[in-house]
Write an enzyme that holds these catalytic residues in place. Structure first.
Site, PDB file in Angstrom:
ATOM      1  N   GLY A  34       0.827  -1.207   0.000  1.00  0.00           N
ATOM      2  CA  GLY A  34       0.000   0.000   0.000  1.00  0.00           C
ATOM      3  C   GLY A  34       0.850   1.241   0.000  1.00  0.00           C
ATOM      4  O   GLY A  34       2.061   1.195  -0.210  1.00  0.00           O
ATOM      5  N   ARG A  87     -18.241 -19.485  24.307  1.00  0.00           N
ATOM      6  CA  ARG A  87     -19.272 -20.098  25.163  1.00  0.00           C
ATOM      7  C   ARG A  87     -18.749 -21.322  25.908  1.00  0.00           C
ATOM      8  O   ARG A  87     -19.297 -21.712  26.921  1.00  0.00           O
ATOM      9  CB  ARG A  87     -20.497 -20.501  24.322  1.00  0.00           C
ATOM     10  CG  ARG A  87     -21.333 -19.324  23.886  1.00  0.00           C
ATOM     11  CD  ARG A  87     -22.636 -19.770  23.262  1.00  0.00           C
ATOM     12  NE  ARG A  87     -22.443 -20.610  22.083  1.00  0.00           N
ATOM     13  CZ  ARG A  87     -23.426 -21.139  21.366  1.00  0.00           C
ATOM     14  NH1 ARG A  87     -24.680 -20.956  21.731  1.00  0.00           N
ATOM     15  NH2 ARG A  87     -23.179 -21.865  20.302  1.00  0.00           N
ATOM     16  N   GLN A  88     -17.678 -21.937  25.389  1.00  0.00           N
ATOM     17  CA  GLN A  88     -17.095 -23.107  26.067  1.00  0.00           C
ATOM     18  C   GLN A  88     -16.083 -22.615  27.103  1.00  0.00           C
ATOM     19  O   GLN A  88     -14.892 -22.867  27.016  1.00  0.00           O
ATOM     20  CB  GLN A  88     -16.429 -24.048  25.051  1.00  0.00           C
ATOM     21  CG  GLN A  88     -17.397 -24.955  24.309  1.00  0.00           C
ATOM     22  CD  GLN A  88     -18.203 -24.223  23.250  1.00  0.00           C
ATOM     23  OE1 GLN A  88     -17.642 -23.502  22.441  1.00  0.00           O
ATOM     24  NE2 GLN A  88     -19.515 -24.368  23.275  1.00  0.00           N
ATOM     25  N   HIS A 120     -19.121 -13.934  25.685  1.00  0.00           N
ATOM     26  CA  HIS A 120     -20.298 -14.524  26.327  1.00  0.00           C
ATOM     27  C   HIS A 120     -20.212 -14.375  27.845  1.00  0.00           C
ATOM     28  O   HIS A 120     -21.204 -14.086  28.511  1.00  0.00           O
ATOM     29  CB  HIS A 120     -20.412 -15.992  25.919  1.00  0.00           C
ATOM     30  CG  HIS A 120     -21.581 -16.666  26.525  1.00  0.00           C
ATOM     31  ND1 HIS A 120     -22.874 -16.263  26.277  1.00  0.00           N
ATOM     32  CD2 HIS A 120     -21.666 -17.678  27.416  1.00  0.00           C
ATOM     33  CE1 HIS A 120     -23.702 -17.015  26.968  1.00  0.00           C
ATOM     34  NE2 HIS A 120     -22.994 -17.880  27.672  1.00  0.00           N
ATOM     35  N   ASP A 158     -32.927 -15.004  28.017  1.00  0.00           N
ATOM     36  CA  ASP A 158     -32.576 -15.696  29.263  1.00  0.00           C
ATOM     37  C   ASP A 158     -31.978 -14.668  30.223  1.00  0.00           C
ATOM     38  O   ASP A 158     -31.747 -13.504  29.853  1.00  0.00           O
ATOM     39  CB  ASP A 158     -31.638 -16.899  29.027  1.00  0.00           C
ATOM     40  CG  ASP A 158     -30.324 -16.490  28.370  1.00  0.00           C
ATOM     41  OD1 ASP A 158     -29.862 -15.347  28.578  1.00  0.00           O
ATOM     42  OD2 ASP A 158     -29.751 -17.324  27.647  1.00  0.00           O
ATOM     43  N   LYS A 182     -34.459 -19.637  30.691  1.00  0.00           N
ATOM     44  CA  LYS A 182     -34.189 -20.643  29.655  1.00  0.00           C
ATOM     45  C   LYS A 182     -33.522 -21.873  30.267  1.00  0.00           C
ATOM     46  O   LYS A 182     -32.612 -21.759  31.082  1.00  0.00           O
ATOM     47  CB  LYS A 182     -33.270 -20.035  28.590  1.00  0.00           C
ATOM     48  CG  LYS A 182     -32.893 -20.981  27.476  1.00  0.00           C
ATOM     49  CD  LYS A 182     -32.124 -20.255  26.378  1.00  0.00           C
ATOM     50  CE  LYS A 182     -30.653 -20.193  26.656  1.00  0.00           C
ATOM     51  NZ  LYS A 182     -29.880 -19.597  25.566  1.00  0.00           N
ATOM     52  N   ARG A 184     -31.534 -25.132  28.732  1.00  0.00           N
ATOM     53  CA  ARG A 184     -31.034 -25.715  27.484  1.00  0.00           C
ATOM     54  C   ARG A 184     -30.961 -27.233  27.628  1.00  0.00           C
ATOM     55  O   ARG A 184     -30.318 -27.751  28.538  1.00  0.00           O
ATOM     56  CB  ARG A 184     -29.645 -25.143  27.144  1.00  0.00           C
ATOM     57  CG  ARG A 184     -29.095 -25.660  25.832  1.00  0.00           C
ATOM     58  CD  ARG A 184     -27.790 -24.958  25.462  1.00  0.00           C
ATOM     59  NE  ARG A 184     -27.965 -23.627  24.905  1.00  0.00           N
ATOM     60  CZ  ARG A 184     -28.370 -23.370  23.672  1.00  0.00           C
ATOM     61  NH1 ARG A 184     -28.664 -24.365  22.848  1.00  0.00           N
ATOM     62  NH2 ARG A 184     -28.479 -22.133  23.260  1.00  0.00           N
ATOM     63  N   ASP A 208     -29.879 -10.339  22.568  1.00  0.00           N
ATOM     64  CA  ASP A 208     -29.006 -11.379  23.121  1.00  0.00           C
ATOM     65  C   ASP A 208     -27.585 -11.105  22.661  1.00  0.00           C
ATOM     66  O   ASP A 208     -27.364 -10.290  21.749  1.00  0.00           O
ATOM     67  CB  ASP A 208     -29.467 -12.757  22.613  1.00  0.00           C
ATOM     68  CG  ASP A 208     -29.084 -13.882  23.588  1.00  0.00           C
ATOM     69  OD1 ASP A 208     -28.274 -13.637  24.504  1.00  0.00           O
ATOM     70  OD2 ASP A 208     -29.594 -14.999  23.417  1.00  0.00           O
TER      71      ASP A 208
HETATM   72  C1  R5P Z   1     -26.386 -18.392  25.449  1.00  0.00           C
HETATM   73  O1  R5P Z   1     -26.559 -18.315  26.640  1.00  0.00           O
HETATM   74  C2  R5P Z   1     -26.323 -17.203  24.556  1.00  0.00           C
HETATM   75  O2  R5P Z   1     -26.547 -16.032  25.252  1.00  0.00           O
HETATM   76  C3  R5P Z   1     -27.332 -17.326  23.434  1.00  0.00           C
HETATM   77  O3  R5P Z   1     -28.635 -17.291  23.961  1.00  0.00           O
HETATM   78  C4  R5P Z   1     -27.130 -18.601  22.702  1.00  0.00           C
HETATM   79  O4  R5P Z   1     -25.780 -18.764  22.410  1.00  0.00           O
HETATM   80  C5  R5P Z   1     -27.911 -18.638  21.417  1.00  0.00           C
HETATM   81  O5  R5P Z   1     -27.705 -19.868  20.806  1.00  0.00           O
HETATM   82  P1  R5P Z   1     -28.812 -20.487  19.865  1.00  0.00           P
HETATM   83  O6  R5P Z   1     -29.148 -19.483  18.824  1.00  0.00           O
HETATM   84  O7  R5P Z   1     -28.159 -21.722  19.299  1.00  0.00           O
HETATM   85  O8  R5P Z   1     -30.000 -20.857  20.715  1.00  0.00           O
END
Ligand code: R5P
Length: 280
Positions: A34, A87-88, A120, A158, A182, A184, A208
């Site tokens: 660039g 998330r993990q 998350h 949630d 919620k 899961r 969310d």
């Molecule tokens: C989980 O607690 C997150 O805040 C989201 O609610 C979740 O990751 C959404 O995932 P999905 O669209 O697969 O239900």
């Protein structure tokens, strides 16, 4: 200067514009392509923006960090507009790996500072082993909502999402905040229960941190369907939108989905670049 993974080009471009810093391509000896100078001796800092949606994007980030180190900058700063595997954040069963830690550790070795857009859970920030801070891009979601809402209700699907809903509400300027509860059952199956509240006549903004399979939002929408709510808006920071999530949401009756460009998708109507820029 700013460098970006393939997956974070949109948000990195906008950040480049806001900070007035060039968005560059780094070569293997640390030089840049660039119209900026190719002096390899030093530069103040390199900001690397990455959205680690795939293993290849993660590898792309590690390679960019390696290229940036060749410039011997004062500081390498890594911005994760989206952190894959966040998330993990713990071992969900005995012997399972903590995937968030597994991906964070190598990222931390190639950088001096990390910023993560709406992780998350902020606990993942400890896994990088270098100073790491969250960035909240949720307030930007309010920009995609009409300003004539009737008795608006900002609803988290949630309890964990309540603060995202509150963040969008605060940016919008008025309205109630509430959440569903919620449970899961599996990666694609969730069960939701409502609070005692009636939502009749209210415009509802579901908010969310991410939509992955769309299971969570679809379940929330089906509960709202049983009530005579007004307009319905679905918002999230990270539009992962795996598989047929978009079709699932449209089948559930949503025609208005809004997300940030932390992951660049058709629903990315607002940018996380502003909140990121505030850190610099
Ligand atoms: C989980 O607690 C997150 O805040 C989201 O609610 C979740 O990751 C959404 O995932 P999905 O669209 O697969 O239900």
């Amino acid at each position: 200067m700013i460098a970006s993974t393939l997956t974070a080009q949109t948000v990195a471009s906008k950040l480049s514009g806001i900070l007035d810093e060039p968005l560059v391509e780094l070569a293997s000896d640390g030089t840049v392509e660039g119209d900026i100078d190719n002096d390899t001796s030093s530069s103040d800092r390199v900001i690397i923006v990455a959205s680690t949606t795939t293993s290849s994007a993660h590898m792309d980030l590690l390679e960019l960090q390696e290229l940036a180190s060749k410039r011997d900058p004062d500081k390498i700063i890594t911005v994760l507009s989206y952190m894959g595997y966040a998330r993990q954040d713990k071992a969900f069963k005995y012997g399972a790996p903590i995937s968030a830690r597994a991906v964070a550790q190598p990222i931390g070795t190639g950088t001096d500072q990390v910023y993560v857009v709406n992780p998350h859970n902020v606990s993942v920030l400890d896994y990088f082993g270098v100073p790491a801070e969250p960035i909240d891009a949720a307030p930007k979601l309010a920009k995609a909502i009409p300003n004539d809402l009737t008795d608006p209700l900002f609803l988290g699907p949630d309890e964990d999402a309540t603060w995202i809903a509150r963040s969008v509400r605060d940016s919008y300027g008025s309205g109630e905040v509430d959440n569903f509860d919620k449970l899961r059952h599996s990666a694609t199956s969730v069960e939701m229960t409502t609070s005692e509240t009636e939502f009749t006549g209210q415009d509802v903004i579901l908010a969310d941190d991410m939509i992955a399979t769309g299971g969570t939002m679809s379940e929330a929408i089906s509960i709202l369907d049983e009530q005579d709510v007004g307009r319905l808006f679905v918002t999230c920071v990270h539009p992962v939108l795996a598989g047929k999530a978009v079709s699932k949401l449209y089948r559930a009756g949503v025609d208005n989905i809004c997300a940030t460009d932390s992951i660049d998708k058709s629903v990315s109507k607002v940018s996380a670049a502003g909140p990121i820029a505030e850190k610099f």
